[in-house]
Design a protein around this motif. Structure first.
Motif, PDB file in Angstrom:
ATOM      1  N   MET A   1       0.319  -1.169   0.121  1.00  0.00           N
ATOM      2  CA  MET A   1       0.372   0.075  -0.209  1.00  0.00           C
ATOM      3  C   MET A   1       0.925   1.253  -0.736  1.00  0.00           C
ATOM      4  N   PRO A   2       0.583   2.088  -0.475  1.00  0.00           N
ATOM      5  CA  PRO A   2       1.863   3.061  -1.124  1.00  0.00           C
ATOM      6  C   PRO A   2       1.674   4.252   0.136  1.00  0.00           C
ATOM      7  N   LEU A   3       2.062   5.128   0.597  1.00  0.00           N
ATOM      8  CA  LEU A   3       1.493   5.737   1.795  1.00  0.00           C
ATOM      9  C   LEU A   3       1.494   7.369   1.131  1.00  0.00           C
ATOM     10  N   ASP A   4       1.113   8.034   0.020  1.00  0.00           N
ATOM     11  CA  ASP A   4       0.974   8.427  -0.443  1.00  0.00           C
ATOM     12  C   ASP A   4      -0.005  10.230  -0.050  1.00  0.00           C
ATOM     13  N   HIS A   5      -0.376  10.554  -0.608  1.00  0.00           N
ATOM     14  CA  HIS A   5      -1.058  11.862   0.322  1.00  0.00           C
ATOM     15  C   HIS A   5      -2.282  11.439   0.384  1.00  0.00           C
ATOM     16  N   VAL A   6      -2.907  10.572   0.037  1.00  0.00           N
ATOM     17  CA  VAL A   6      -4.301   9.613   0.183  1.00  0.00           C
ATOM     18  C   VAL A   6      -4.035   9.088   1.583  1.00  0.00           C
ATOM     19  N   TRP A   7      -3.571   8.601   1.700  1.00  0.00           N
ATOM     20  CA  TRP A   7      -3.088   8.067   3.036  1.00  0.00           C
ATOM     21  C   TRP A   7      -2.473   8.152   3.888  1.00  0.00           C
ATOM     22  N   ILE A   8      -2.137   9.531   3.715  1.00  0.00           N
ATOM     23  CA  ILE A   8      -1.611  10.235   5.358  1.00  0.00           C
ATOM     24  C   ILE A   8      -3.122  11.277   4.952  1.00  0.00           C
ATOM     25  N   GLU A   9      -3.749  11.651   4.083  1.00  0.00           N
ATOM     26  CA  GLU A   9      -5.261  12.740   5.175  1.00  0.00           C
ATOM     27  C   GLU A   9      -5.779  12.075   5.674  1.00  0.00           C
ATOM     28  N   GLN A  10      -6.346  10.454   5.075  1.00  0.00           N
ATOM     29  CA  GLN A  10      -6.517   9.492   6.365  1.00  0.00           C
ATOM     30  C   GLN A  10      -5.933   9.399   7.114  1.00  0.00           C
ATOM     31  N   HIS A  11      -5.054   9.820   7.702  1.00  0.00           N
ATOM     32  CA  HIS A  11      -3.839   8.549   9.184  1.00  0.00           C
ATOM     33  C   HIS A  11      -3.898  10.182  10.127  1.00  0.00           C
ATOM     34  N   ILE A  12      -3.968  10.874   9.714  1.00  0.00           N
ATOM     35  CA  ILE A  12      -4.571  13.043  10.526  1.00  0.00           C
ATOM     36  C   ILE A  12      -5.193  13.502  10.614  1.00  0.00           C
ATOM     37  N   PRO A  13      -5.752  14.027  11.040  1.00  0.00           N
ATOM     38  CA  PRO A  13      -6.355  15.073  11.674  1.00  0.00           C
ATOM     39  C   PRO A  13      -6.369  16.209  10.531  1.00  0.00           C
ATOM     40  N   HIS A  14      -5.748  16.561   9.247  1.00  0.00           N
ATOM     41  CA  HIS A  14      -5.646  17.713   8.644  1.00  0.00           C
ATOM     42  C   HIS A  14      -5.636  17.247   7.206  1.00  0.00           C
ATOM     43  N   LYS A  15      -6.332  18.066   6.865  1.00  0.00           N
ATOM     44  CA  LYS A  15      -7.422  17.929   5.534  1.00  0.00           C
ATOM     45  C   LYS A  15      -7.312  18.447   4.344  1.00  0.00           C
ATOM     46  N   GLY A  16      -7.433  18.470   2.781  1.00  0.00           N
ATOM     47  CA  GLY A  16      -7.672  19.404   2.040  1.00  0.00           C
ATOM     48  C   GLY A  16      -5.890  19.491   1.828  1.00  0.00           C
ATOM     49  N   ARG A  17      -6.040  21.357   1.917  1.00  0.00           N
ATOM     50  CA  ARG A  17      -4.809  21.637   1.657  1.00  0.00           C
ATOM     51  C   ARG A  17      -4.009  22.199   2.765  1.00  0.00           C
ATOM     52  N   MET A  18      -4.570  21.469   4.428  1.00  0.00           N
ATOM     53  CA  MET A  18      -3.879  21.520   5.084  1.00  0.00           C
ATOM     54  C   MET A  18      -2.525  20.453   5.520  1.00  0.00           C
ATOM     55  N   CYS A  19      -3.362  20.040   4.417  1.00  0.00           N
ATOM     56  CA  CYS A  19      -2.611  18.286   4.771  1.00  0.00           C
ATOM     57  C   CYS A  19      -1.417  18.622   4.067  1.00  0.00           C
ATOM     58  N   LEU A  20      -0.317  19.785   4.564  1.00  0.00           N
ATOM     59  CA  LEU A  20       1.095  19.197   4.242  1.00  0.00           C
ATOM     60  C   LEU A  20       2.145  18.322   3.323  1.00  0.00           C
ATOM     61  N   LEU A  21       1.786  17.523   3.547  1.00  0.00           N
ATOM     62  CA  LEU A  21       2.336  15.838   2.787  1.00  0.00           C
ATOM     63  C   LEU A  21       2.335  15.648   1.811  1.00  0.00           C
ATOM     64  N   ASP A  22       2.989  14.946   0.728  1.00  0.00           N
ATOM     65  CA  ASP A  22       2.747  14.457  -0.208  1.00  0.00           C
ATOM     66  C   ASP A  22       3.077  13.087   0.213  1.00  0.00           C
ATOM     67  N   GLU A  23       3.499  12.494   0.344  1.00  0.00           N
ATOM     68  CA  GLU A  23       4.002  10.789   0.363  1.00  0.00           C
ATOM     69  C   GLU A  23       5.711  10.738   1.187  1.00  0.00           C
ATOM     70  N   VAL A  24       5.163   9.363   1.876  1.00  0.00           N
ATOM     71  CA  VAL A  24       6.176   8.862   3.083  1.00  0.00           C
ATOM     72  C   VAL A  24       7.507   7.733   1.737  1.00  0.00           C
ATOM     73  N   LEU A  25       8.035   8.569   2.520  1.00  0.00           N
ATOM     74  CA  LEU A  25       9.226   7.927   1.601  1.00  0.00           C
ATOM     75  C   LEU A  25       9.958   6.509   1.783  1.00  0.00           C
ATOM     76  N   SER A  26      10.188   6.560   3.899  1.00  0.00           N
ATOM     77  CA  SER A  26      10.973   5.893   4.433  1.00  0.00           C
ATOM     78  C   SER A  26      10.337   5.830   6.312  1.00  0.00           C
ATOM     79  N   TRP A  27      10.134   4.521   6.715  1.00  0.00           N
ATOM     80  CA  TRP A  27       9.546   4.869   8.075  1.00  0.00           C
ATOM     81  C   TRP A  27      10.636   3.529   8.683  1.00  0.00           C
ATOM     82  N   ASP A  28      10.677   3.733  10.098  1.00  0.00           N
ATOM     83  CA  ASP A  28      11.371   2.968  10.705  1.00  0.00           C
ATOM     84  C   ASP A  28      10.858   2.767  12.133  1.00  0.00           C
ATOM     85  N   ALA A  29      11.129   2.221  13.317  1.00  0.00           N
ATOM     86  CA  ALA A  29      10.644   2.909  14.335  1.00  0.00           C
ATOM     87  C   ALA A  29      10.692   3.852  14.836  1.00  0.00           C
TER      88      ALA A  29
END
Length: 100
Positions: A1-29
């Motif tokens: 599953m890509p962690l793109d803008h749509v995924w980010i917007e579904q998982h943080i309170p910010h919506k629309g233009r206030m959701c500032l991040l486009d994608e997650v490139l990598s993560w670990d703990a």
């Protein structure tokens, strides 16, 4: 599953233009790397008098932290449905189990 803008917007309170991040490139703990181009947008909601102040970086960092928290709190898939149920219960209660 890509962690793109749509995924980010579904998982943080910010919506629309206030959701500032486009994608997650990598993560670990311990860390997360995100990409954003919204700082260049003329209609960025944080822009004032034609510029984005340095303090706006705090909002970008806060959103990255929120995405990181959402991502690492999701249970990891396992081969055992019983293990998945235990992980889901543990993560919902805020307790870390050995499988996650």
């Amino acid at each position: 599953m890509p962690l793109d803008h749509v995924w980010i917007e579904q998982h943080i309170p910010h919506k629309g233009r206030m959701c500032l991040l486009d994608e997650v490139l990598s993560w670990d703990a311990a860390r997360i790397r995100c990409r954003s181009g919204s700082h260049r947008a003329a209609d960025n909601p944080l822009r004032a008098h034609g510029r984005l102040g340095a303090a706006c970086g705090i909002e970008y960092a806060a959103q990255a932290m929120a995405v990181h928290g959402a991502r690492i709190s999701l249970p990891r898939p396992s081969a055992s449905p019983a293990m998945d149920a235990r992980c889901y219960t543990s993560s919902r209660c805020g307790v870390r189990c050995s499988c996650c």
